[in-house]
Design a protein around this motif. Structure first.
Motif: not given
Length: 215
Positions: A99-107
């Motif tokens: 999404a706009p400004h969406g994140l795939n978090p640290p992993h």
């Protein structure tokens, strides 16, 4: 868009390694008697005479994933669990929607290196090297750019645009695994002692308790 999608698939197909197969599970506990053994490092194989084209086929990666969640991203997997023909081939694929400004978090992926190509939008991506330096290596990617995340290292992607973004990633394992850092540390079951986490992060236990409550 069609030619870019084809390019991604070709990149994924070229991502297979000639080296020995890597482990496909978190651990393998040694046992004294083979009668108690289970099959590891893949899945049991289908009789070749019974194999059909559908075993090597998966559709739907053209469909955007639902990004209406707390982090604003979604992964559509094409691992051995969704595509049986990948068994023992040391390769898989994933579509990532942001999404706009969406994140795939640290992993991390404990069993695979990842190569990512951006189809739409712009992403701020990066990974952290291992101890003791913990060096952060980052780059802003735009449409057509490619970036590699080495096996086992913590990495992330953030959509820095005001519109949705899409990326595809090839992974050097049929079941690469994923450990999302925040979920693993603050959302483990049962929870890690707040005494441990407070000392590890050098914060008050109330902060740890709050973070654990979010998971």
């Amino acid at each position: 868009m069609g030619s870019q999608f084809l390019l991604v698939l070709l990149l994924a197909l070229c991502f297979s390694f000639a080296s020995a197969h890597s482990p496909e599970q978190d651990f393998c506990v040694a046992i004294p008697e083979p009668n108690d053994a289970i099959f590891v490092n893949g899945k049991f194989c289908k009789n070749p005479e019974a194999v059909v084209a559908e075993d090597f086929f998966l559709s739907g990666l053209n469909i955007p994933g639902n990004t209406r969640n707390k982090v604003g991203s979604n992964e559509t997997q094409a691992t051995v669990n969704e595509l049986p023909g990948l068994n023992t081939l040391d390769i898989s694929l994933v579509r990532i929607d942001y999404a706009p400004h969406g994140l795939n978090p640290p992993h991390t992926h404990p069993r695979a290196t990842e190569i990512l190509v951006v189809l739409e939008g712009s992403l701020y991506v990066g990974f952290v090297t291992s101890n003791p330096k913990n060096r952060l290596i980052t780059k802003v990617l735009v449409q057509g750019d490619v970036f590699v995340f080495p096996v086992g290292l913590i990495h992330f992607q953030l959509n820095v645009g005001n519109t949705s973004a899409v990326a595809f990633a090839g992974q050097s394992g049929q079941n690469p695994g994923v450990i999302t850092i925040a979920n693993a540390v603050f959302g483990s079951n049962p929870p890690i002692s707040d005494d441990v986490l407070a000392k590890a992060f050098q914060v008050d236990k109330k902060i740890v308790d709050y973070l654990q409550s979010q998971f």
